[in-house]
Design a protein around this motif. Structure first.
Motif, mmCIF file in Angstrom:
data_model
loop_
_atom_site.group_PDB
_atom_site.id
_atom_site.type_symbol
_atom_site.label_atom_id
_atom_site.label_comp_id
_atom_site.label_asym_id
_atom_site.label_seq_id
_atom_site.Cartn_x
_atom_site.Cartn_y
_atom_site.Cartn_z
ATOM 1 N N VAL A 928 50.928 87.320 43.896
ATOM 2 C CA VAL A 928 50.652 87.416 45.471
ATOM 3 C C VAL A 928 49.324 87.549 46.051
ATOM 4 C CG1 VAL A 928 51.571 88.300 47.460
ATOM 5 C CG2 VAL A 928 53.257 87.819 45.573
ATOM 6 N N PHE A 929 48.640 88.526 45.461
ATOM 7 C CA PHE A 929 47.241 88.922 46.029
ATOM 8 C C PHE A 929 46.532 87.504 45.974
ATOM 9 C CE2 PHE A 929 47.950 93.602 44.935
ATOM 10 C CZ PHE A 929 49.084 93.604 46.114
ATOM 11 N N SER A 930 46.534 87.218 44.785
ATOM 12 C CA SER A 930 45.732 85.839 44.381
ATOM 13 C C SER A 930 45.742 84.715 45.470
ATOM 14 C CB SER A 930 45.933 85.284 43.065
ATOM 15 O OG SER A 930 45.145 84.075 42.848
ATOM 16 N N VAL A 931 47.304 84.511 45.934
ATOM 17 C CA VAL A 931 47.346 83.427 46.942
ATOM 18 C C VAL A 931 47.015 83.858 48.225
ATOM 19 C CG1 VAL A 931 49.342 82.396 48.107
ATOM 20 C CG2 VAL A 931 49.508 82.748 45.773
ATOM 21 N N ILE A 932 46.961 85.202 48.444
ATOM 22 C CA ILE A 932 46.612 85.740 49.771
ATOM 23 C C ILE A 932 44.961 85.587 49.684
ATOM 24 C CG2 ILE A 932 46.094 87.709 51.244
ATOM 25 C CD1 ILE A 932 48.879 88.753 50.376
ATOM 26 N N ALA A 933 44.198 85.795 48.890
ATOM 27 C CA ALA A 933 42.822 85.794 48.681
ATOM 28 C C ALA A 933 42.345 84.224 49.061
ATOM 29 C CB ALA A 933 42.331 86.296 47.525
ATOM 30 N N ASN A 934 43.040 83.340 48.318
ATOM 31 C CA ASN A 934 42.663 81.835 48.359
ATOM 32 C C ASN A 934 42.796 81.479 49.741
ATOM 33 O OD1 ASN A 934 41.634 81.737 45.690
ATOM 34 N ND2 ASN A 934 43.676 81.521 44.946
ATOM 35 N N SER A 935 43.903 82.014 50.626
ATOM 36 C CA SER A 935 44.142 81.556 51.993
ATOM 37 C C SER A 935 43.096 82.211 52.815
ATOM 38 C CB SER A 935 45.406 81.951 52.098
ATOM 39 O OG SER A 935 45.607 83.419 52.262
ATOM 40 N N SER A 936 42.248 82.921 52.440
ATOM 41 C CA SER A 936 41.257 83.770 53.542
ATOM 42 C C SER A 936 40.369 82.615 53.920
ATOM 43 C CB SER A 936 40.571 84.885 52.898
ATOM 44 O OG SER A 936 39.827 84.554 51.727
ATOM 45 N N THR A 937 39.998 82.755 55.133
ATOM 46 C CA THR A 937 39.007 81.702 56.033
ATOM 47 C C THR A 937 37.513 82.511 55.885
ATOM 48 O OG1 THR A 937 38.987 83.040 58.063
ATOM 49 C CG2 THR A 937 40.580 81.235 57.662
ATOM 50 N N GLU A 1005 35.741 91.568 49.346
ATOM 51 C CA GLU A 1005 36.200 91.185 47.968
ATOM 52 C C GLU A 1005 37.733 91.489 48.113
ATOM 53 O OE1 GLU A 1005 35.038 91.964 43.409
ATOM 54 O OE2 GLU A 1005 33.981 92.930 44.763
ATOM 55 N N PHE A 1006 38.264 90.593 47.572
ATOM 56 C CA PHE A 1006 39.853 90.791 47.342
ATOM 57 C C PHE A 1006 40.192 90.811 45.734
ATOM 58 C CE2 PHE A 1006 39.253 88.049 51.035
ATOM 59 C CZ PHE A 1006 40.400 88.599 51.839
ATOM 60 N N PHE A 1007 41.075 91.916 45.504
ATOM 61 C CA PHE A 1007 41.492 92.168 44.057
ATOM 62 C C PHE A 1007 42.623 91.488 43.759
ATOM 63 C CE2 PHE A 1007 43.367 94.875 41.125
ATOM 64 C CZ PHE A 1007 42.308 94.942 40.194
ATOM 65 N N ASP A 1008 42.708 90.790 42.778
ATOM 66 C CA ASP A 1008 43.925 90.120 42.394
ATOM 67 C C ASP A 1008 44.265 90.300 40.788
ATOM 68 O OD1 ASP A 1008 42.078 88.667 41.060
ATOM 69 O OD2 ASP A 1008 42.634 86.768 41.598
ATOM 70 N N GLY A 1009 43.651 91.457 40.451
ATOM 71 C CA GLY A 1009 44.024 91.840 39.161
ATOM 72 C C GLY A 1009 43.263 91.146 37.947
ATOM 73 N N GLY A 1011 39.685 88.323 38.062
ATOM 74 C CA GLY A 1011 38.178 88.139 38.696
ATOM 75 C C GLY A 1011 38.096 88.288 40.207
ATOM 76 N N GLY A 1012 39.247 88.361 40.899
ATOM 77 C CA GLY A 1012 39.082 88.673 42.332
ATOM 78 C C GLY A 1012 38.396 87.254 42.937
ATOM 79 N N LEU A 1013 38.231 87.590 44.510
ATOM 80 C CA LEU A 1013 37.573 86.630 45.211
ATOM 81 C C LEU A 1013 36.782 87.255 46.143
ATOM 82 C CD1 LEU A 1013 37.668 83.339 45.919
ATOM 83 C CD2 LEU A 1013 39.352 84.045 47.614
ATOM 84 N N ARG A 1014 35.515 86.602 46.403
ATOM 85 C CA ARG A 1014 34.520 87.161 47.380
ATOM 86 C C ARG A 1014 34.260 86.328 48.446
ATOM 87 N NH1 ARG A 1014 29.359 90.814 46.224
ATOM 88 N NH2 ARG A 1014 30.921 92.106 45.202
#
Length: 1135
Positions: A928-937, A1005-1009, A1011-1014
């Motif tokens: 779920v966190f990975s989907v949220i991170a990828n949706s960030s603007t 930086e979003f943590f998804d368990g 590599g995360g997204l920055r």
């Protein structure tokens, strides 16, 4: 017939071969002849060499300058080269001697190195040591090798640089060393009478905000006692030094607090007396203020109790507590409150009322010296404050470490014309001893000068730099972390001049004199090697002891070096006498250097009275002995004897050895023998005691008079004047003669013969009566104790013995308690197969520990244990419960495969019909966190009335989402000026009142368990012009920083509030919002006056309080601390 021509050619070839072309070692057919020529005159040398294969030849030229005639003699020798390497000879010349320097100066010293033969590309390995520790190049130490000279330079000398320096030159043929002591004197003090600088500053036990600094006291106190020390700190990369303590500390150890986590620091120490301050010490190595423990975190859980609370250090100035974090902790980690109470009472007071500490260490100051306290710790996080830990035992405030006692008797010994060897008795019962300082004084002057500025750990030191023929006295004092001891008594006066030599001789140096070379050379051992054939030599010997090297002996007779061609062996040598008693002694010797034509097969010993004529020599043994020792009996008490030894081989008996010195047959007072002991466990030991040990004495154990270098079958224990040799696994291999010799005594020694007939074998019980023939009975095991899971989650413990009789017994033990057959445990013992089993239906938390099966079969025993604790136990318990649930599930209708899930781009979780997926809730949330991170603007920048706001939008936000903000690739530490938050699906970072330092690269930086997204953005001046309104909410004043109030009183505080529009007012206690009630009365009147009242205050009201005011133009807070105390109940004091 076709092979005949080949056979004929082969025969003709061998006929043409002559004797010289056959394979043999190189030899000189015509040897080179010596020539004497004038300087600058040409000379040609000839020789003829044979050998097959063709030899490799090299010429070595050695030039000698004749002292009486001004001519140059060239002696050339030819010899085959070493095919696989060259043997190097290394000589150190122009050696550095004892050196003296002063703090702050630069000192250089070195040696010239001559290596023969000289090869252009060969470079030796150069190593420098200080006090036997290898030096490496640094800011303070520089090393230089010029090709023929090794130099060491010490920049900006400090007392840490004092010590014994050793140069080691290493080649493939070995190494040569040279050592000398370097003394460092104190620099002139800035204030007359100020002490010397401390030394050896180190950092210990570094944590987030806590470091312990240690150092050593200086040798020079400036003429008045040192009052204490100041510790300074400096952040690495900065130049500003900050003093850590307001008052000087006397203990050579200090806890430095208040450090910033993640930053590195260096420390230095200054000493102070009544005259003034010393120079600062050399700075310590950098240390980082970081928590070494990795923390696993959880959220929304009130932390549990801390464990293993203990007092790790207690002095009269402070007490240091240490503990371990609890198992249950919050997502943001835990912090700690420390509480104390006087022993005998139950009135606990919180020590750190303002801010909880982060690291599991805490230093308490301002405790009453001599009083006894108990301590406990509570954990806290955003979820609340946990239960207190178990309190410590009562601790009395005072120094645990005592200043060492004064050293004992000081004995000076002559050494050289400018030095004296000083030895002393060690301080009694000294704990954590750092070393000793030695001082000297010209006799009668009462003016003392330090001999060393760096503590020495031994009880012997060579004091250099003394005046020849002057008379000196010496004194010594000991030092540890608690301080410096009183001075020892002054030594006897001694006049400085070269030693005569009265101490024990520990070695000899042999020198030989070549009549052709007109020079002496040191051999360093008695077997003279590296001599040249047909050369004439003379020899000298020098004795050496702890005072130095003595005067050489007279030269020996001229000796021509020739090969030993006699058939009989040479003379034995190095005769020694041990175990001298009134009627016996033991004679030892070493085999001849030359054994003759055949191996040696025996020795004969001769004896005569010391005063008897030469004709009175008589044999001791009629039959030759093959050993290199013999016990000689039937001596006459009080008579002096001399002995000699002859070696024998097949060719006959060789020359006699030199005779021993006269030995008197007498048992000296205090002589003891080796005592054999067998303890209750059947352990055999040999025990020996010596009553007249010296400081350098050592116990040397031997078997059959050969020193036991590798102790594979024995263990040696030495304590004080007693030494014990313990047999590990006695067997027939251990039979023999065991002897013990004590060095640096007048020949203290004894022996014991251990044989099959020895009484020791009859002093043990039946189990050990044949200890040398069979080992202790043990039941052999095929497998050790193991565990496995069965159906329904049952747990099986089992092992298998190789062989066990019908009388065998088993005890099942859990955590040192015997368990028996019952509802919980089921046991099975099959004596035919040797399989032993124990079954349990399931595992509970109380089953964590050690399981042991103890076997007994007659007198034979054995046991095997299995430890199930920690993660191993938890994994086994989890697997057992799973197997049990699976068995229950499969008893009725059940799914063959589990349901799975998937997360859609809209953050919806969709369950699949059949999917073989066993991922847990954590994996689901990470997806779920990975989907949220990828949706960030992408990050955007907005100017606001307060300053600058960075923000991004996501399609969906969950409170479990872990987000980190970064500035210039470093995590941002949030303050009142820099805050972060979430509004709907917008994640923002607010920077109020921005400055130049706030420019740079920002990232979220979003943590998804995984590599995360920055997301990143560059802030380069967009927020320089921001709105600022004068009417933002403010706390105008009226609140104190700290309020200390007696229990039972009433507390009322009032402050002024400013702002337009009228601010909202919120009161907080320990970061948690307060609500007005009968106990806490909160008021806000006329839009300007905020009041805070606590009725009938008690100790639970202690803590940190805050007022938070807010309007549309800004927010501000005011903090204060309330400390509630309980009045003493002692009579005569007001309540």
């Amino acid at each position: 017939m076709a092979a005949c021509p080949q056979i004929y050619e082969n025969e003709e070839y061998h006929k043409r071969l002559n004797e010289d072309s056959l394979m043999h070692t190189p030899e000189f057919v015509i040897k080179p002849r010596s020539h004497t020529v004038w300087e600058k005159q040409c000379v040609r040398l000839h020789c003829t060499i044979s050998g097959w294969p063709e030899p490799r030849v090299s010429y070595t030229s050695i030039l000698y300058f004749h002292k009486t005639k001004l001519n140059l003699m060239c002696v050339c020798t030819a010899a085959p080269c070493l095919e696989y390497g060259v043997t190097f000879e290394t000589h150190l010349v122009e050696k550095f001697g004892v050196s003296f320097g002063r703090e702050g100066e630069t000192l250089s010293f070195g040696c010239s190195v001559i290596i023969y033969p000289s090869l252009q590309r060969f470079q030796p390995e150069i190593e420098w040591y200080r006090d036997d520790k290898l030096l490496v190049p640094s800011k303070w130490v520089q090393m230089h090798w010029s090709g023929d000279r090794a130099t060491l330079t010490l920049s900006h000398l400090n007392k840490e640089d004092e010590g014994l320096y050793t140069l080691r030159v290493i080649t493939k043929s070995g190494f040569e060393t040279h050592s000398a002591y370097v003394f460092v004197r104190d620099a002139d003090a800035e204030v007359a009478g100020a002490p010397g600088a401390p030394l050896d500053v180190h950092s210990l036990d570094a944590n987030k905000d806590y470091v312990i600094v240690t150092w050593k006291q200086p040798a020079v106190d400036g003429g008045s006692p040192i009052l204490g020390y100041f510790v300074d700190r400096c952040e690495v990369g900065m130049t500003h030094w900050a003093q850590c303590n307001d008052t000087p500390v006397k203990f050579a150890r200090f806890p430095v607090t208040g450090l910033v986590e993640g930053r590195s620091y260096v420390f230095r120490v200054r000493a102070v007396n009544k005259a003034g301050m010393s120079h600062p010490s050399r700075v310590s190595e950098p240390v980082a203020a970081m928590d070494p423990a990795d923390r696993t975190r959880k959220e929304g859980v009130v932390p549990g109790r801390p464990c293993d609370l203990s007092v790790i250090e207690a002095t009269k100035n402070y007490v240091v507590l240490s503990w371990k974090p609890p198992g249950e902790k919050g997502h943001e980690g835990v912090m700690y409150y420390v509480e104390k109470c006087v022993s005998g009472t139950d009135s606990w007071q919180r020590v750190n009322t303002e801010i909880p500490v982060k690291s599991p260490r805490f230093a308490l100051f301002d405790l009453a010296e001599g009083k006894s306290y108990r301590f406990r710790v509570r954990c806290c996080n955003s979820a609340g404050v946990g239960e207190p830990s178990e309190p410590t035992e009562a601790t009395t405030v005072g120094d645990k470490l005592d200043i060492p006692s004064a050293p004992g008797r000081v004995v000076p010994t002559r050494n050289t014309d400018t030095s004296v060897v000083v030895s002393w008795e060690a301080s009694r019962d000294a704990k954590e001893l750092v070393g000793y300082y030695i001082e000297s004084s010209v006799a009668g002057s009462n003016t003392w000068e330090p001999c060393n500025n760096k503590p020495v750990k031994g009880t012997r030191f060579i004091c250099h730099g003394l005046t020849t023929d002057e008379t000196y006295v010496f004194r010594v004092r000991a030092v540890n972390a608690a301080g410096i001891s009183e001075f020892s008594q002054e030594s006897e006066a001694i006049k400085v001049k070269a030693a005569i030599g009265k101490s024990f001789i520990h070695s000899y140096c042999v020198f030989f004199y070549c009549l052709c070379l007109f020079a002496f050379f040191s051999l360093g051992y008695k077997a003279c090697k590296k001599l040249k054939e047909n050369m004439l030599y003379q020899f000298q010997v020098r004795a050496a002891n702890m005072a130095g090297v003595g005067i050489p002996s007279l030269p020996s007779e001229t000796f021509k070096c020739e090969e030993w061609t006699i058939a009989v062996p040479g003379p034995p040598h190095d005769l020694q006498v041990q175990e001298i008693r009134k009627d016996s002694l033991v004679l030892l010797w070493k085999p001849p250097v030359y054994q003759g034509r055949d191996p040696i097969n025996g020795y004969y010993i001769d004896i005569k009275e010391a005063e008897a004529d030469f004709e009175m020599w008589r044999g001791v043994n009629e039959k030759a002995t093959d050993k290199t020792f013999m016990k000689i009996k039937d001596l006459k008490e009080g008579e002096s004897y001399v002995f000699r030894v002859r070696a024998q081989n097949k060719a006959g008996v060789g020359k006699v050895s030199d005779s021993t010195e006269p030995v008197e047959a007498v048992t000296k007072p205090g002589t003891t023998e080796i005592v054999v002991n067998v303890d209750d466990d059947g352990v055999i030991s040999l025990n020996f005691e010596c009553s007249n040990l010296t400081a350098d004495s050592k116990f040397v154990w031997s078997k059959n008079y050969v020193e036991m270098a590798e102790l594979e079958r024995m263990t040696i224990e030495t304590k004080g004047s007693k030494s014990k040799a313990i047999f590990k696994t006695p067997s027939e291999e251990d039979l023999g003669i065991y002897s013990c010799f004590v060095t640096h005594t007048d020949g203290v020694s004894a022996s014991y013969t251990l044989s099959e007939e020895s009484e020791i074998l009859f002093r043990t019980d039946l189990m050990f009566s044949k200890l040398f023939r069979s080992s202790s009975p043990v039941i052999p095991l095929k497998t050790e104790l193991a565990v496995e899971l069965l159906e329904k989650g049952r747990v099986r413990f089992w092992l298998q013995a190789e062989k066990i009789s019908a009388n065998g017994k088993v005890e099942y033990v859990f955590n040192d308690n015997v368990v028996h057959q019952g509802e919980k445990y089921k046991m099975n013992f099959d004596k035919n197969t040797g399989i032993i089993e124990m079954f349990m239906e399931s595992l509970g938390k109380e089953d964590e520990g050690t399981f042991t099966f103890q076997l007994q079969d007659g007198k034979a025993t054995n046991q095997s244990s299995l430890v199930l604790i920690g993660d191993v136990f938890k994994q086994l318990q989890k697997e057992s419960e799973f197997q049990k649930k699976e068995w229950i599930r499969k008893q009725g209708p059940h799914f063959v495969e589990y349901l799975g899930y998937e997360v859609t781009p809209e953050c919806c979780v969709r369950l699949n019909d059949i999917l073989t997926c066993d991922a847990g809730f954590k994996d689901l949330m990470n997806q779920v966190f990975s989907v949220i991170a990828n949706s960030s603007t992408p990050l955007k920048i907005q100017s606001t009335e307060e300053g600058i706001r960075l923000y991004t939008f996501v399609s969906y936000y969950n409170d479990e989402l872990h987000v980190t903000w970064h500035h210039k690739d470093a995590a941002i530490a949030f303050t009142e000026r820099i805050k972060s938050g979430v509004v709907g699906e917008q994640l923002w970072l607010q920077i109020s009142e921005p400055t130049e330092k706030d420019k740079g690269k920002y990232a979220i930086e979003f943590f998804d368990g995984k590599g995360g997204l920055r997301r990143t953005v560059e802030l380069a001046g967009q927020g320089e012009e921001t709105c600022s309104k004068p009417n933002r909410a403010r706390v105008a004043g009226g609140l104190p920083d700290v309020v200390t109030i007696q229990e039972g009183k009433c507390l009322n505080l009032t402050c002024n509030i400013w702002g337009e529009p009228v601010p909202e007012v919120t009161w907080l206690k320990n970061e948690r919002e307060m609500v007005s009630n009968d106990h806490y009365i909160l008021k806000f009147e006329s839009g300007k006056f905020a009041s805070f009242t606590i009725t009938s205050i008690n100790t639970s009201d202690s803590g940190k309080y805050s007022i938070l005011v807010k309007n549309k133009y800004g927010t501000e807070s005011g903090d204060f601390t309330v400390s509630v105390f309980i009045p003493d109940e002692e009579p005569g004091k007001k309540k």
